[in-house]
Design a protein around this motif. Structure first.
Motif, PDB file in Angstrom:
ATOM      1  N   LEU A 151       0.836  -1.198   0.000  1.00  0.00           N
ATOM      2  CA  LEU A 151       0.000   0.000   0.000  1.00  0.00           C
ATOM      3  C   LEU A 151       0.871   1.249   0.000  1.00  0.00           C
ATOM      4  O   LEU A 151       1.565   1.532   0.976  1.00  0.00           O
ATOM      5  N   LYS A 152       0.848   2.009  -1.096  1.00  0.00           N
ATOM      6  CA  LYS A 152       1.571   3.281  -1.166  1.00  0.00           C
ATOM      7  C   LYS A 152       0.989   4.121  -2.302  1.00  0.00           C
ATOM      8  O   LYS A 152       0.479   3.581  -3.294  1.00  0.00           O
ATOM      9  N   PRO A 153       1.016   5.431  -2.193  1.00  0.00           N
ATOM     10  CA  PRO A 153       1.423   6.165  -0.990  1.00  0.00           C
ATOM     11  C   PRO A 153       0.296   6.170   0.045  1.00  0.00           C
ATOM     12  O   PRO A 153      -0.828   5.767  -0.255  1.00  0.00           O
ATOM     13  N   LEU A 154       0.608   6.662   1.257  1.00  0.00           N
ATOM     14  CA  LEU A 154      -0.401   6.757   2.312  1.00  0.00           C
ATOM     15  C   LEU A 154      -1.117   8.092   2.144  1.00  0.00           C
ATOM     16  O   LEU A 154      -0.782   9.082   2.787  1.00  0.00           O
ATOM     17  N   ASP A 155      -2.135   8.098   1.269  1.00  0.00           N
ATOM     18  CA  ASP A 155      -2.848   9.344   0.990  1.00  0.00           C
ATOM     19  C   ASP A 155      -4.084   9.455   1.875  1.00  0.00           C
ATOM     20  O   ASP A 155      -4.351   8.607   2.721  1.00  0.00           O
TER      21      ASP A 155
END
Length: 416
Positions: A151-155
């Motif tokens: 999971l990326k980015p942590l938006d």
């Protein structure tokens, strides 16, 4: 019959019992029996039917909100039993105050406890409250989410999905706990020498992400309890305490502790054991028996628990204690647990004992489950001769590993 946390006696009808009604409605179902002396002796009531009516009216008029309750009459003893059920609409107040049971007495809750009751009644956990800090960075969390979940980015969408941010864009306490920097306490580690008066090393990890706290604590564990054993041409990594048991205990301490208590998790590292003490007792609705059996899990911090679950640090369904016990299933020692009103302590004994002979290990193995055995039973189970069993038992008693209980033919031996 005697009074307990969930049972109170009243010889006569007086308003003081309404405090206990509040306590049971707030913290757990209980009974009040009218017409019983403090020593448990039935003295009876002049008019049980009238007592029932007066109790019913008093609860309806004096407890806010009114909890669910039942009244029953025991004709033989002329006593009345009032059963009050724990309710969902906490806090339940008598004269504007909330109460709890403290052993066999009823006391007013503290300001901190009152706040927790309000949150429980509103079905809101502490970690779901809007955080004081809103300028947060999540470098450590982002790395773990990327490496373990891709999971990326942590938006903002990801933060909302993880329930770390409200739809209106505010961070909650769970987000602050996972942030790289925060105002929360952490973990205090002390490596003790020959006694608790001698501290050989000290490590404190606080005001940082709980994920980093866990990582650094495991690194300290590896420093003091990990070693290598050479078997043939191989070096095999081993630990004096099962690493998975320690990791599980630390993860559970972080997830299930009371974060509104300004105290660190205490980790005491000794030559023969590790003690992990976390602030806060058992969550409401969980008994000691359920806790030790790995019963239904009540997450005190469900948002934080969900993140730890998704990252693989804990199991969702309350399997922490069984997993710790499983790590010791084939050892001669077992973990133990001390459950208090304001803290929980997990004690993990060292599994590799120094200066213990094979015969002593055999006896410790048959005593591992905590049952007291006679010398004859031990001799039979270990196949040691009577004389060797006696000599070995005496040596274990001198080393403080076994306790001799009783005298003469009733002598038993039990594992310390």
């Amino acid at each position: 019959m005697r009074e307990t946390t969930t049972l109170e006696f009243k010889q006569q009808l007086s308003k003081s019992y309404l405090k206990t009604v509040s306590a049971y409605a707030n913290y757990g179902t209980g009974k009040i029996i009218f017409g019983i002396a403090d020593d448990g002796t039935p003295v009876g009531l002049t008019d049980p039917q009238d007592t029932c009516l007066r109790v019913e009216h008093a609860i309806n008029d004096s407890i806010d909100p009114v909890p669910r309750f039942e009244l029953s009459i025991e004709e033989d003893t002329r006593t009345v039993t009032l059963t009050v059920h724990e309710g969902p609409d906490k806090p339940y107040l008598f004269s504007g105050r909330a109460y709890r049971r403290a052993d066999t007495s009823t006391v007013e809750v503290s300001r901190l406890e009152y706040g927790r009751l309000v949150l429980t009644g509103e079905h809101v956990s502490f970690d779901a409250l809007v955080a004081k800090e809103q300028d947060l960075a999540f470098g450590h969390l982002e790395k773990e989410l990327a490496s373990k979940l891709g999971l990326k980015p942590l938006d903002q969408n990801s933060l909302i999905s993880l329930e770390l941010m409200t739809p209106s864009g505010e961070y909650c306490n769970a987000a602050a706990l996972l942030a790289d920097s925060n105002h929360f306490p952490g973990i205090d580690i002390a490596r003790f020498g020959e006694s608790i008066n001698i501290i050989n090393a000290r490590h404190t990890f606080e005001h940082m992400s709980v994920l980093e706290q866990m990582q650094r604590t495991l690194e300290v564990f590896d420093t003091y309890y990990a070693y290598e054993e050479i078997v043939g041409f191989e070096r095999i990594a081993k630990t004096l305490v099962p690493r998975e048991a320690f990791r599980e205990a630390i993860a559970n301490a972080l997830v299930h502790r009371c974060w509104d208590v300004r105290a660190n998790i205490k980790v005491g590292m000794f030559a023969d054991r590790i003690e992990i003490t976390s602030p806060g007792g058992l969550p409401a609705g969980i008994t000691e028996e359920l806790y030790l059996a790995g019963g239904p899990s009540v997450a005190r911090n469900p948002i934080l628990a969900n993140v730890f679950f998704r990252l693989g640090h804990i199991e969702r369904f309350g399997t922490g204690i069984p997993r710790i016990l499983d790590e010791y299933a084939h050892e001669t020692v077992s973990p133990s647990f001390a459950l208090r009103d304001s803290s929980i302590t997990v004690m993990l004994p060292v599994t590799v004992l120094e200066n213990v002979t094979l015969d002593e290990e055999a006896i410790l193995a048959v005593l591992a489950k905590g049952s007291a055995l006679t010398r004859s039973q031990i001799s039979e189970k270990t196949q040691l001769s009577k004389s060797k069993a006696i000599r070995t038992l005496n040596a274990l008693v001198e080393k403080g590993l076994v306790t001799k209980v009783g005298e003469g033919r009733s002598v038993r031996y039990e594992r310390n």
